[in-house]
Design a protein around this motif. Sequence first.
Motif, short mmCIF file in Angstrom:
data_model
loop_
_atom_site.label_atom_id
_atom_site.label_comp_id
_atom_site.label_asym_id
_atom_site.label_seq_id
_atom_site.Cartn_x
_atom_site.Cartn_y
_atom_site.Cartn_z
N ILE A 17 0.80 -1.20 -0.06
CA ILE A 17 0.16 -0.13 -0.01
C ILE A 17 0.99 1.28 -0.25
N ALA A 18 0.37 2.49 -0.32
CA ALA A 18 0.86 3.65 -0.43
C ALA A 18 0.03 4.73 0.40
N ILE A 19 0.57 5.17 1.28
CA ILE A 19 -0.21 6.07 2.13
C ILE A 19 0.71 7.71 2.24
N ASP A 395 -9.48 -2.91 7.72
CA ASP A 395 -10.71 -2.27 7.02
C ASP A 395 -10.30 -2.60 5.64
N ARG A 396 -11.08 -3.83 5.04
CA ARG A 396 -10.54 -4.15 3.83
C ARG A 396 -11.16 -2.95 2.55
N GLU A 397 -11.99 -2.35 2.81
CA GLU A 397 -12.23 -1.15 1.88
C GLU A 397 -11.13 -0.14 1.79
N LYS A 401 -8.33 0.59 -1.20
CA LYS A 401 -8.09 2.15 -1.66
C LYS A 401 -6.57 2.25 -1.63
N LEU A 402 -5.98 2.01 -0.71
CA LEU A 402 -4.54 2.09 -0.39
C LEU A 402 -3.54 1.43 -1.38
N TYR A 406 -0.69 2.62 -4.15
CA TYR A 406 0.44 1.83 -4.48
C TYR A 406 0.51 1.66 -6.03
N LEU A 407 -0.46 1.17 -6.67
CA LEU A 407 -0.48 0.76 -7.96
C LEU A 407 -0.11 2.21 -8.88
N ALA A 408 -0.71 3.39 -8.51
CA ALA A 408 -0.74 4.61 -9.17
C ALA A 408 0.37 5.36 -8.92
#
Length: 434
Positions: A17-19, A395-397, A401-402, A406-408
């Motif tokens: 993930i990317a935060i 929180d799977r939603e 999203k995060l 990461y992908l973007a």
Amino acid sequence: MTYTTGPRIKEMYITPIAIVDPPLLNAAGLHAPYALRTVVELVTEDGISGISEIPGNKDIDIALEASRALLIGKDVFQLNQIRHVLEGHFGTETAAQRGEAPWDQRKLVHIFSAVEVACMDIIGKITERPVVDLLGGKMRDHVPFSAYLFYKFEGAGGELGFNVDPNATGWAAARQASALNPAEIVAQAKAMCKEFGFQSIKLKGGAFEPRQEVDAIIALREAFGPDVPLRLDPNALWTVETAIKYGKEMEPILEYLEDPVRGQANMALVRKALKTPLATNMCTTSFDDIPNSIAVGSEDIILSDHHFWGGLRSSMTLAGICETFGRGLSMHSNSHLGISLAAMVHLGAALPSMKYVLDTHYPWQSDEIIVGGRLKFEEGSVAVPQGSGLGVELDREALAKLHQNYLACGLTKRDDEIEMQKVVPGWKFQSVRW
């Protein structure tokens, strides 16, 4: 539920993930608009899930994927066997593999800490006990943390980059404000302490020449008075001579000076010259480092980090070693979310003593991946999460999203030097600068 052979791992999910991360300055350069984390979820044959969170890095994620085949079918209680299997596959690591950057780059400690925390989350759920009880029991109900100040450019990070929300107030406004001089550092400290109730303060140094950072410490003392402990971390960028010069000036002010110089030998020279205790998360970072640390006297306080010391149980072992040899023990931090914070709190609650409150980057983060949102600070402390295991759920939603972030965002590892070069062309990291 009764187990005769132990609950076994059936599934392993690895989610990078990317935060959002503000443009924070440090010895290695500048934080990117996003910080990377990896969330690991283990699921047993009975459908019991355990979660963990570690610093994100493409190479570590690949290694985690490679560990999947080694872990499927393993009993979650058999953590010694699991570590042995992982060591057999990845090999042991040396202190030199940590690297010179302020963050740790070793694979095995990341992987095992991720697996161990997730397994202990499962074990806690099975036994209906919190993780702190699996570490020997609770010594405190609330775990105190220190305000963690950074020099920073104006901006909030993420897609906003260096843009600023003019409608933000309180800590949200301070979080995106510039902090490039002593007055702005004091303003940041006041906003953070007001919002979270912190009662001690740490300044991440190594961004500017020593005189400016020492002046910021002096300004903090003038603003907060003698009852608020102060810490400074130049991230090993100073020479021995610089550390002794400015260390003597700050002796009446600092609770401790963290990693003013690089390496155990240099730390020992500074330690002999100063009355102020020295802390480290850079010169003593593994159990192999400890014999020489004791022999030369390189530090007074070790800043543990379960992500880098091989998990929660290893951190408790470290606490015993520190007690034996008269070392203080506190906790290092990195840009993290609530799963890591929950694990840190369980560990902090189990430590036999806590003379030095713990570090956390958590106020700088705005995202979250646990049900119910961000964990709360009261008077600078976090209560031990209620319930079994870690006491937090995924929180799977938010996770999805995060992961899309990461992908973007296109980032695959942390590289503060490249980010700094976008602002200061040609800027280069130096292991010793002043």
